[in-house]
Design an enzyme around this catalytic site. Structure first.
Site, PDB file in Angstrom:
ATOM      1  N   ARG A 151      -9.867  12.950 -26.606  1.00  0.00           N
ATOM      2  CA  ARG A 151      -8.912  11.901 -26.914  1.00  0.00           C
ATOM      3  C   ARG A 151      -9.106  11.065 -28.118  1.00  0.00           C
ATOM      4  O   ARG A 151     -10.390  11.365 -28.883  1.00  0.00           O
ATOM      5  CB  ARG A 151      -8.649  10.974 -25.694  1.00  0.00           C
ATOM      6  CG  ARG A 151      -8.269  11.602 -24.589  1.00  0.00           C
ATOM      7  CD  ARG A 151      -6.829  12.081 -24.336  1.00  0.00           C
ATOM      8  NE  ARG A 151      -6.425  12.467 -23.275  1.00  0.00           N
ATOM      9  CZ  ARG A 151      -5.782  11.922 -22.088  1.00  0.00           C
ATOM     10  NH1 ARG A 151      -5.972  10.525 -22.348  1.00  0.00           N
ATOM     11  NH2 ARG A 151      -5.425  12.526 -20.850  1.00  0.00           N
ATOM     12  N   LYS A 218      -9.282  15.184 -19.462  1.00  0.00           N
ATOM     13  CA  LYS A 218      -9.551  14.327 -20.596  1.00  0.00           C
ATOM     14  C   LYS A 218     -11.000  14.403 -20.908  1.00  0.00           C
ATOM     15  O   LYS A 218     -11.860  14.118 -20.152  1.00  0.00           O
ATOM     16  CB  LYS A 218      -8.893  13.186 -20.518  1.00  0.00           C
ATOM     17  CG  LYS A 218      -9.290  12.340 -19.430  1.00  0.00           C
ATOM     18  CD  LYS A 218      -8.222  11.032 -19.352  1.00  0.00           C
ATOM     19  CE  LYS A 218      -8.662  10.113 -18.084  1.00  0.00           C
ATOM     20  NZ  LYS A 218      -7.571   9.075 -17.985  1.00  0.00           N
ATOM     21  N   LYS A 220     -13.694  11.625 -23.727  1.00  0.00           N
ATOM     22  CA  LYS A 220     -13.710  10.438 -24.435  1.00  0.00           C
ATOM     23  C   LYS A 220     -14.894  10.224 -25.162  1.00  0.00           C
ATOM     24  O   LYS A 220     -15.938  10.299 -24.585  1.00  0.00           O
ATOM     25  CB  LYS A 220     -12.929   9.243 -23.531  1.00  0.00           C
ATOM     26  CG  LYS A 220     -11.620   9.405 -22.974  1.00  0.00           C
ATOM     27  CD  LYS A 220     -11.439   8.177 -22.222  1.00  0.00           C
ATOM     28  CE  LYS A 220      -9.845   8.348 -21.417  1.00  0.00           C
ATOM     29  NZ  LYS A 220      -9.686   6.916 -20.785  1.00  0.00           N
ATOM     30  N   CYS A 445       4.797   2.881 -15.841  1.00  0.00           N
ATOM     31  CA  CYS A 445       3.547   3.983 -15.405  1.00  0.00           C
ATOM     32  C   CYS A 445       3.877   4.353 -13.881  1.00  0.00           C
ATOM     33  O   CYS A 445       3.958   3.710 -13.057  1.00  0.00           O
ATOM     34  CB  CYS A 445       2.235   3.257 -15.264  1.00  0.00           C
ATOM     35  SG  CYS A 445       0.777   4.576 -14.776  1.00  0.00           S
ATOM     36  N   CYS A 488      -7.816   2.607 -16.880  1.00  0.00           N
ATOM     37  CA  CYS A 488      -7.215   2.494 -18.434  1.00  0.00           C
ATOM     38  C   CYS A 488      -7.639   1.091 -19.137  1.00  0.00           C
ATOM     39  O   CYS A 488      -7.717   1.282 -20.102  1.00  0.00           O
ATOM     40  CB  CYS A 488      -5.562   2.799 -18.565  1.00  0.00           C
ATOM     41  SG  CYS A 488      -4.938   4.273 -17.873  1.00  0.00           S
TER      42      CYS A 488
END
Length: 574
Positions: A151, A218, A220, A445, A488
């Site tokens: 990401r 994902k 990061k 969301c 998040c």
């Protein structure tokens, strides 16, 4: 140390998402057809999964969901778009394009994410292609802003603070470029690119790093420049801590295996801190990042997605195994980690002069939401500044906005515009509010169990009454709120955190390190506002009276026995 017998890819059948990726022909799927389907404003779930790799999530307005169901209408489908911006950098021209697209195709707002990227909400399916094409035309992209890939790469948002900051930003940009997916599907679908012939020989070279099924989840990466840990480097799958020697960038301490997400009630999931595995030279950074990504590609859990992040790969096989595997793939060995020191992980607001003689203004933005609200014309003010600004904009890891690289000639005009539209560095606000952060949560969301962005400001209103009474108005306390446990807004690193459990109910955590180097601990489960205020009132008053010199709130609640210190996610639920 795990032996080689244990160091095998996870067993079990691949998850449905793995099949979707494999069958997608490098992220194409049926997106062209389903995006043009005029019967519905939504997408089939398989294509929605693929759409994430292209930088978008399908959502619906949950405030309208029940009423639309009663009217026998499909959900009010809309799409969130996320734009990649390594290190949070955007030009004034790019800012104006994002502003214009938000007004024309979005919900009239922009949002600064906790990964220094732009986020736009409310885009209808019919407008997705023209929106993405406009973003691409201004030399930005949505590719890999979401999905099972690397990401947006984070770094300190002010490259003009020092030569080292500028150098670290450049490495962040290079890593981002290097790990970007290579599939031509993005250009074919959104930019009317020429269809690429799908011969097996050509496919073999489509994704030399990711392969046809990309990563298990994902990934990061963040680069920190001490003494600021604003990127929360220990929350990253792969982190780099800049090491300065005689004022020059000598290299980076490397951290591996951080991550914030978990699942309520499932102790096999947990937030985790990255662990320092050694030191690398700047020129070794990209090679190290690529090889780490390939290890996660080959050994990550492709059977159970909630256990698929890199932190679980390392915890399953062992840190020593990872270091040996990494060294084998690199062909060289990391050096011993070097000394460093962090003293905060927040933003420094107001005007700061850079090494190039130009100025940088960091503005406070509540939860990263850029919009006009009453007399506070944040979106209009930033638009007007962008029209005359010759520097750039920087999105911070704490969801704030920096008007960067302002010349002496332009500074007066920027000051005038900021004042005219009520833009603020937050100096009149409490340190608690300036240290707050939240995710979007409801209404857009689909994972949210409770409010976050819309509720946190009013909760802080009530907590400010307590801190004012206790004399703590100017004391920084890192407070974070999310609508679900996916992490998040990096809630496991809040000195006080609230993670949504159900509408109006939150799990309350305390005790994270002020510099982002320690996880917090569950203190009370599923409590509402009244109990939150009742719980924190005596603790904050006691902190005001009994804290040691320069003692932070997270350290105090551990010393006072409210919670235990958590230095590893493996102890998070104990």
């Amino acid at each position: 140390m795990a032996d080689k017998e244990k160091a095998k890819p996870i067993g079990g059948p691949p998850s449905d998402v793995e099949h979707i990726k494999l069958d997608s022909n490098y992220l194409r799927g049926a997106l062209v057809e389903t995006l043009s389907n005029p019967i519905t404003g939504g997408l089939p779930e398989d294509d929605n999964r693929l759409l994430k790799f292209h930088g978008s999530y399908m959502q619906d307005d949950r405030d309208l969901r029940n009423e639309r169901e009663r009217q026998k209408l499909e959900p009010a489908f809309q799409f969130m778009l996320r734009i990649v911006a390594p290190g949070g950098v955007a030009t004034p021209a790019q800012w104006l394009v994002m502003d214009d697209l938000a007004q024309r195709y979005g919900n009239g707002t922009l949002r600064v994410t906790t990964r220094q990227a732009f986020q736009m909400h409310g885009v209808l399916k019919w407008n997705l292609k023209k929106t993405i094409k406009s973003i691409n035309d201004t030399l930005m992209t949505t590719l890999a802003a979401c999905g099972d890939v690397n990401r947006n790469v984070m770094s300190n948002p002010n490259p003009y603070q020092s030569e080292v900051h500028a150098e670290v930003y450049e490495w962040a940009r290079k890593v981002s470029d290097h790990l970007s997916p290579r599939t031509p599907a993005y250009h074919e679908i959104w930019l009317d690119g020429e269809k690429v012939v799908d011969s097996l020989q050509e496919q073999a070279e489509v994704e030399p790093i990711y392969g046809p099924v990309y990563l298990p989840r994902k990934f990061k990466i963040g680069l920190a420049v001490p003494p600021s840990n604003d990127v929360d480097v220990f929350s990253q799958d792969l982190g780099f801590i800049a090491i300065l020697e005689e004022g020059k960038l000598a290299g980076f301490n490397v951290t591996a295996g951080g991550g914030m997400g978990m699942t309520h009630g499932d102790t096999s999931t947990y937030p985790q801190l990255g662990r320092i595995i050694g030191f690398c030279r700047p020129e070794q950074l990209i090679d190290l990042a690529e090889k780490t990504v390939t290890i996660q590609r080959d050994y990550g859990n492709r059977s159970v997605r909630k256990n698929a992040r890199f932190k679980y790969t390392i915890d399953r096989h062992g840190l020593e195994w990872f270091k040996e595997e990494l060294q084998e793939r690199l062909g060289w060995q990391l050096e011993a980690a070097r000394d460093y020191h962090f003293d905060h992980n927040g933003d420094r607001y107001g005007w700061v002069k850079g090494i190039n003689g130009k100025w940088n203004l960091t503005l406070y933005v509540q939860s990263g939401r850029i919009h006009d609200q009453g007399d506070y014309k944040l979106m209009t003010g930033l638009r007007e500044i962008a029209k005359i600004h010759s520097g750039d904009f920087r999105l911070t890891p704490n969801q704030n906005v920096m008007i960067a690289n302002v010349s002496n000639a332009k500074k007066r005009k920027v000051v005038e515009l900021a004042k005219a539209y009520g833009l603020t560095d937050g100096a009149h606000l409490s340190a608690l509010r300036r240290s707050s952060m939240s995710c979007v949560a409801l209404p857009t969301c689909g994972l949210a169990m409770a409010e976050a962005e819309r509720y946190l400001p009013s909760l802080v209103d009530k907590l400010e009454l307590i801190i004012d009474e206790a004399g703590l108005r100017d004391k920084e306390i890192v407070i974070r709120m999310t609508g679900c446990p996916n992490g998040c807004a990096r809630p496991a690193l809040g000195e006080i955190s609230f993670i949504g459990k159900s509408p109006g109910k939150y799990n309350m955590y305390m005790g994270a390190g002020f510099t982002g180097d320690r996880l917090n601990k569950l203190y009370k489960e599923s409590i509402g506002e009244e109990e939150i205020v009742e719980t924190l009132t005596p603790i904050l008053h006691r902190y005001a009276k009994e804290r040691l010199l320069d003692e932070h709130f997270g350290d105090f609640v551990i010393r006072s026995g409210y919670v235990e210190a958590v230095s590893s996610g493996l102890n998070f639920h104990h």
